[in-house]
Write a protein that holds these residues in place. Structure first.
Motif, PDB file in Angstrom:
ATOM      1  N   TYR A 118       0.899  -0.832   2.841  1.00 53.61           N
ATOM      2  CA  TYR A 118      -0.379  -1.300   3.013  1.00 53.61           C
ATOM      3  C   TYR A 118      -0.211  -2.114   4.430  1.00 53.61           C
ATOM      4  O   TYR A 118       0.441  -3.129   4.546  1.00 53.61           O
ATOM      5  CB  TYR A 118      -1.029  -2.108   1.945  1.00 53.61           C
ATOM      6  N   SER A 124      -9.012   0.335   1.609  1.00 53.43           N
ATOM      7  CA  SER A 124      -9.369   0.735   0.281  1.00 53.43           C
ATOM      8  C   SER A 124     -10.091   2.316   0.298  1.00 53.43           C
ATOM      9  O   SER A 124     -10.644   2.387   1.199  1.00 53.43           O
ATOM     10  CB  SER A 124     -10.407  -0.304  -0.455  1.00 53.43           C
ATOM     11  N   THR A 145      -1.537   3.371   3.964  1.00 53.64           N
ATOM     12  CA  THR A 145      -2.926   3.043   4.314  1.00 53.64           C
ATOM     13  C   THR A 145      -3.353   1.778   4.680  1.00 53.64           C
ATOM     14  O   THR A 145      -2.177   0.891   4.481  1.00 53.64           O
ATOM     15  CB  THR A 145      -3.740   3.448   2.976  1.00 53.64           C
ATOM     16  N   ASP A 146      -4.324   1.507   5.298  1.00 50.39           N
ATOM     17  CA  ASP A 146      -4.715   0.284   5.784  1.00 50.39           C
ATOM     18  C   ASP A 146      -5.974  -0.183   5.203  1.00 50.39           C
ATOM     19  O   ASP A 146      -6.692  -1.289   5.627  1.00 50.39           O
ATOM     20  CB  ASP A 146      -4.847   0.266   7.175  1.00 50.39           C
ATOM     21  N   GLY A 193       3.821   2.130  -2.314  1.00 53.17           N
ATOM     22  CA  GLY A 193       2.678   2.030  -1.310  1.00 53.17           C
ATOM     23  C   GLY A 193       2.731   1.133  -0.337  1.00 53.17           C
ATOM     24  O   GLY A 193       3.002  -0.305  -0.288  1.00 53.17           O
ATOM     25  N   THR A 206      -1.855  -4.328   6.986  1.00 50.95           N
ATOM     26  CA  THR A 206      -2.863  -5.395   6.989  1.00 50.95           C
ATOM     27  C   THR A 206      -2.834  -6.294   8.545  1.00 50.95           C
ATOM     28  O   THR A 206      -1.806  -6.506   8.727  1.00 50.95           O
ATOM     29  CB  THR A 206      -2.869  -6.082   5.819  1.00 50.95           C
ATOM     30  N   PHE A 256      -4.954  -4.907  -3.176  1.00 50.10           N
ATOM     31  CA  PHE A 256      -4.153  -3.607  -2.768  1.00 50.10           C
ATOM     32  C   PHE A 256      -3.566  -2.790  -3.984  1.00 50.10           C
ATOM     33  O   PHE A 256      -3.526  -1.790  -4.424  1.00 50.10           O
ATOM     34  CB  PHE A 256      -3.117  -3.981  -1.672  1.00 50.10           C
ATOM     35  N   CYS A 257      -2.815  -3.684  -4.845  1.00 47.86           N
ATOM     36  CA  CYS A 257      -1.985  -3.261  -5.978  1.00 47.86           C
ATOM     37  C   CYS A 257      -2.258  -4.091  -7.274  1.00 47.86           C
ATOM     38  O   CYS A 257      -1.644  -3.615  -8.169  1.00 47.86           O
ATOM     39  CB  CYS A 257      -0.569  -3.164  -5.725  1.00 47.86           C
ATOM     40  N   LEU A 280       3.272  -4.644   1.775  1.00 47.11           N
ATOM     41  CA  LEU A 280       2.426  -5.113   2.791  1.00 47.11           C
ATOM     42  C   LEU A 280       2.890  -5.534   4.138  1.00 47.11           C
ATOM     43  O   LEU A 280       3.857  -6.217   4.262  1.00 47.11           O
ATOM     44  CB  LEU A 280       1.658  -6.352   2.149  1.00 47.11           C
TER      45      LEU A 280
END
Length: 780
Positions: A672, A622, A619-620, A670, A674, A688-689, A724
């Motif tokens: 991410y 929230s 995902t990128d 996860g 960004t 994020f985490c 990330l």
């Protein structure tokens, strides 16, 4: 801050109840137990309460949960009136506390210290009073809770009742004894009133603050007193022969909580009860002065005082950061299959849309090129994985005696005990499975193609090793226009907003969505809205299905990301094809998808007999929320409550991950994507985490440098592994895969050539960041 989530006291309540009851906390005037759902609802206790007082409270309520029927709870309404209810409360408390202390003797000390603390705070209203002259029911109450402090004695007539209290076993015995004591007190009160003069009665009424109601004054239905110079005669006080059914207003707090059904309906039941009492008050103007006086003389003062002051034990400020706890029910296994759009349906949408069908011949060459370009790398990663896995297995192996003599060592039998053959025991490898969730939201438009490519690499790797896997794109755009049945959608559209009809249709929609999620209507359930899980790839696809799925998703990714390349004939996809509305980028229902994943992962793990399941999110941003306020999930499958909100965010992603990890036992990873600067990477990681890495500490430079190169990872947050990724570095650059011959001088030595080859090889692995990180995790 008020933290209410499976506290030690909740666990204590479960243990004492000898069953896995559900413990929740609400802003209610008194505790209650829902027999149907086996839920103990407790008021929100103040944080500064002593441990002994908290143990007393929980032990007392569990005692009720184990032993008291519905009509015996403090909040229940008695058909014999509130005066009798006070007697019933006192006697039932004696029985259930005796039972819980007998079952758990360790509670005796907590009960003693807790009640002593309450007595010091005058919770029973006895300060400055002569205890020995109080009503018998009050002396019984004080004797059993703080008897050693008050030194109460009973006469020969009263002692048999005390003996009966000590022998109570059933609620029927409690009711019988409470009624006897109540009738006995009424007789004593009548005798006392008959022996008093009218002036003494008036003085007592004045001391007790008993006054005529306005309606009584107007109707003339009141107590009259005639005084004579020579003597005083009692006036006729018969008044009305019928006693009003209304309850004393001082005890209204006790009636504010009903316990005849689901805890979700408590507030509605309280409102209905209050309305019915108001109606009764209008039908019966009120009790006569004599009846009010008798009630005051008959009541249990200690029980009434405790009920009035009980609220002092409860937290008033429940708005520390997110308000009173709000509970969302998950009563049964979720029907997650109703939210999955399988690959065949997606293929049919791509093959026949209102805007035409895309030309597969235009995208097929780029798909083939991708497969060929990464085939060797996939094979290499498979080999590396098998080597790491073999090394991990060897590390877990051990040497063991076989039980057979080693004839070559037999001559050492006088010198050594170890003369047996040894064998190397290697445990069997563990079965792995993978479920991936790909963000299909609008913010992914700048990196959707690169992310699809990275996810495809991981899928190809899993297919090569025959690892069970699923890749879903989570979206709320697919069913946004067809989530509801056509008739319900039309009725909702046609209804006037805010009208009774509109509100009724909203309830119908709620029931429909509950039926879709749980198969039945559920109060206070989670709303998953329009979330859909679009099936991208699975291990169950055959070769041709996987090929078509790659063509579909590469076409979607290219047409979304390169929507302005309409005139580029060499774009590598069908530039004339418009993305179907259902498959376009939309919102970010990650939390909604995680809710569905809990039961999905359970079945996935069980159906494939897997030892380790990895849940991967790509995902990128929230998620938008599926719960509001100080949210808690009540998981009825295991009868536990999980806190979903936190001080820093109303979004529940981190807590949902913890819920899944604890209830399913999966590994969470996860990714991410960004665009943040390297200087902000620690703060981005915290969002994020939830990493606890100090943004000003010694690890800052390490994370910043790694992120600027491609990616950095954290292992101390909500994910077992959070990576990330720098969006600018995410796209695969096939030029970096090749050996840069131009950078090597003619006649270079072996060392230079070796370093160049290693660099090219490392670049291949480094660019496949998702696959590379996953292989490292899987091999452990």
């Amino acid at each position: 801050m008020i933290e209410i989530q499976n506290t030690n006291k909740d666990i204590l309540a479960k243990l004492m109840a000898t069953e896995n009851i559900t413990v929740i906390h609400k802003k209610v005037p008194t505790a209650y137990f829902d027999i149907k759902s086996r839920t103990l609802c407790c008021p929100i206790l103040k944080g500064d309460m002593s441990p002994q007082l908290t143990d007393l409270f929980m032990g007392h309520e569990v005692g009720h949960a184990l032993n008291t029927p519905l009509e015996g709870w403090h909040g229940a309404v008695s058909d014999k009136g509130m005066m009798f209810k006070g007697y019933l409360n006192v006697i039932e408390d004696v029985r259930i506390e005796k039972a819980i202390k007998s079952k758990y003797p360790g509670l005796r000390k907590s009960f003693y210290a807790g009640y002593k603390e309450l007595a010091n705070k005058d919770f029973f209203g006895i300060r400055g009073k002569d205890i020995h002259s109080m009503n018998f029911i009050d002396r019984i109450n004080l004797y059993f809770i703080i008897g050693s402090v008050t030194q109460i004695e009973f006469n020969d007539e009263e002692q048999p009742y005390i003996d009966r209290c000590n022998k109570l076993e059933t609620f029927e015995e409690v009711t019988e004894l409470a009624l006897e004591l109540f009738e006995r007190q009424k007789e004593i009160t009548e005798e006392e009133l008959e022996s008093m003069t009218d002036q003494q009665v008036l003085d007592m009424m004045e001391d007790l603050g008993i006054e005529e109601d306005e309606e009584e004054q107007e109707s003339g239905d009141s107590m009259t007193v005639e005084a004579d110079d020579s003597n005083e005669e009692d006036s006729d006080q018969d008044g009305s022969d019928a006693k009003a059914d209304t309850d004393d207003s001082k005890d209204s707090d006790e009636n504010s909580n009903s316990t005849d059904g689901s805890e979700g309906d408590v507030e509605d039941e309280e409102e209905t009860q209050g309305q019915s009492e108001t109606k009764n008050d209008k039908k019966n103007p009120g009790k006569s002065l004599e009846e009010k006086l008798e009630d005051q003389m008959n009541k249990s003062e200690t029980d009434e005082s405790f009920r009035e002051k009980e609220s002092d034990l409860y937290e008033d400020d429940v708005n520390s950061y997110s308000g009173e706890p709000k509970y969302y029910e998950i009563p049964t296994k979720m029907k997650y299959e109703n939210y999955i759009v399988d690959h065949k349906k997606i293929d049919s949408i791509m093959s026949s849309t209102d805007r035409g069908t895309f030309d597969r011949e235009l995208v097929r060459p780029s798909v083939k090129e991708f497969q060929e370009s990464n085939k060797k790398i996939i094979n290499y990663m498979v080999k590396e994985f098998e080597m790491k896995k073999a090394a991990a297995d060897y590390k877990r192996s051990w040497s063991s005696k076989s039980g057979e003599l080693n004839m070559d060592k037999l001559h050492f039998y006088k010198l050594k005990d170890d003369i047996f053959n040894r064998i190397q025991v290697t445990p069997e490898g563990k079965n792995h499975g993978v479920v991936m969730l790909l963000d299909w939201s609008g913010s992914m438009s700048g990196s959707v193609k690169a992310t699809v490519e990275q996810a495809t690499l991981l899928s190809m790797f899993c297919r090569r090793l025959s690892i069970p896997f699923r890749l879903y794109a989570f979206s709320d755009g697919y069913s946004r226009n067809n989530d509801l049945p056509e008739s319900l959608q039309k009725a909702w559209t046609d209804a006037e907003y805010g009208s009774d009809e509109y509100r009724k249709i909203e309830e119908d929609i709620k029931d429909y969505r509950n039926e879709r999620l749980f198969g039945k209507s559920v109060e206070n359930s989670i709303s998953l809205g329009n979330v859909s899980l679009l099936e991208v790839y699975t291990d169950q696809m055959n070769k041709s299905e996987f090929q078509r799925a790659m063509e579909n998703w590469f076409q979607l990714a290219d047409s979304i990301e390169s929507r302005w390349s309409y005139y580029d004939e060499d774009a590598g996809f069908d530039i004339d094809f418009y993305t179907p509305m259902q498959l376009n980028l939309s919102g970010t229902p990650l939390d909604h998808s995680l809710v569905l994943m809990r039961d999905y992962l359970k079945d996935f793990k069980s159906n494939h007999n897997l030892d380790i399941v990895s849940l991967i999110t790509l995902t990128d941003g929230s998620s938008h929320g599926c719960m509001t306020g100080n949210a808690h999930i009540v998981d009825r499958q295991i009868n536990r409550v999980f806190k979903m909100s936190n001080r820093n965010s109303y979004r529940a992603t981190h807590q949902l991950l913890g819920w899944i990890q604890e209830t399913v036992g999966v590994r969470t990873i996860g990714f991410y994507i960004t665009q943040c600067k390297g200087t902000s990477i620690i703060w981005e990681g915290q969002n994020f985490c939830g990493t606890q890495v100090d943004p000003y500490g010694e690890d800052y430079d390490k994370h910043r440098t790694a992120y600027n190169n491609l990616s950095t990872s954290f292992t101390d947050g909500a994910y077992d592994l959070a990576i990330l990724i720098n969006q600018k570095k995410l796209k695969l650059n096939y030029n970096e895969d090749e050996l840069n011959v131009k950078s090597i001088d003619e006649g270079a030595n072996k060392g230079t050539l070796k370093r160049a080859l290693v660099k090219a090889g490392n670049s291949k692995m480094k660019q496949r960041v998702i696959l590379n990180q996953f292989v490292s995790q899987m091999a452990v």
